[in-house]
Design an enzyme around this catalytic site. Structure first.
Site, PDB file in Angstrom:
ATOM      1  CG  ASN A   1      40.019  39.556  44.417  1.00  0.00           C
ATOM      2  OD1 ASN A   1      39.959  38.431  44.896  1.00  0.00           O
ATOM      3  ND2 ASN A   1      41.045  39.969  43.686  1.00  0.00           N
TER       4      ASN A   1
ATOM      5  CB  VAL B   1      40.049  48.052  40.221  1.00  0.00           C
ATOM      6  CG1 VAL B   1      39.193  48.813  39.210  1.00  0.00           C
ATOM      7  CG2 VAL B   1      41.530  48.380  40.006  1.00  0.00           C
TER       8      VAL B   1
ATOM      9  CG  HIS C   1      38.121  43.415  38.187  1.00  0.00           C
ATOM     10  ND1 HIS C   1      37.793  44.437  39.067  1.00  0.00           N
ATOM     11  CD2 HIS C   1      39.168  42.757  38.733  1.00  0.00           C
ATOM     12  CE1 HIS C   1      38.615  44.388  40.098  1.00  0.00           C
ATOM     13  NE2 HIS C   1      39.455  43.372  39.933  1.00  0.00           N
TER      14      HIS C   1
END
Ligand code: 5GP
Ligand code: ZN
Length: 114
Positions: free
Chosen positions: A87, A96, A100
């Site tokens: 994302n 976050v 990732h």
């Protein structure tokens, strides 16, 4: 980055359920799984999203995806199938800001052509 949640996980300051680790990459279970199996693969080097990663730390992309390949082959996820999602910023729902890659599987996934 000292105030980054995933950097704290890398340093061991916040516990995580690790499933893969090498010199440069860490993977752990997502705390709120969106599928039967839901892992987060990160580089130990901080970048805020995949665009920053490809610009400033391109080797990290290769390292993370090599780790995903090794892990999914070893765990049988390649055979049954899995999805990789990353994302970027508001419309994606990124919460976050340490790059990732979500690895989702373990059951039939819906939403993208399924
Ligand atoms: P994003 O929306 O930024 O792509 O996803 C962040 C992911 O991190 C979410 O799926 C969320 O459940 C997960 N997450 C947030 N905080 C923690 C944590 O402290 N530990 C773990 N293992 N996962 C977390
Ligand atoms: Zn970080």
């Amino acid at each position: 980055m000292s105030d980054c949640l995933f950097c704290k996980i890398v340093k061991g300051e916040i516990p995580s359920q690790k499933v893969y680790e090498d010199e440069t990459v860490l993977a752990f279970k997502d705390i709120k799984p969106s599928a039967k199996e839901h892992y987060l693969f990160i580089s130990k080097t901080h970048t805020k999203n995949v665009n920053e990663m490809s610009k400033n730390e391109p080797q990290s992309i290769v390292e993370v995806h090599n780790a995903i390949r090794e892990f999914t082959q070893k765990e049988g996820l390649e055979e049954t199938g899995f999805r990789v999602v990353t994302n970027v910023n508001k419309h994606s729902g990124q919460i976050v800001f340490h790059t990732h890659f979500h690895v989702l599987g373990g059951e039939q996934l819906r939403g993208f052509g399924a």
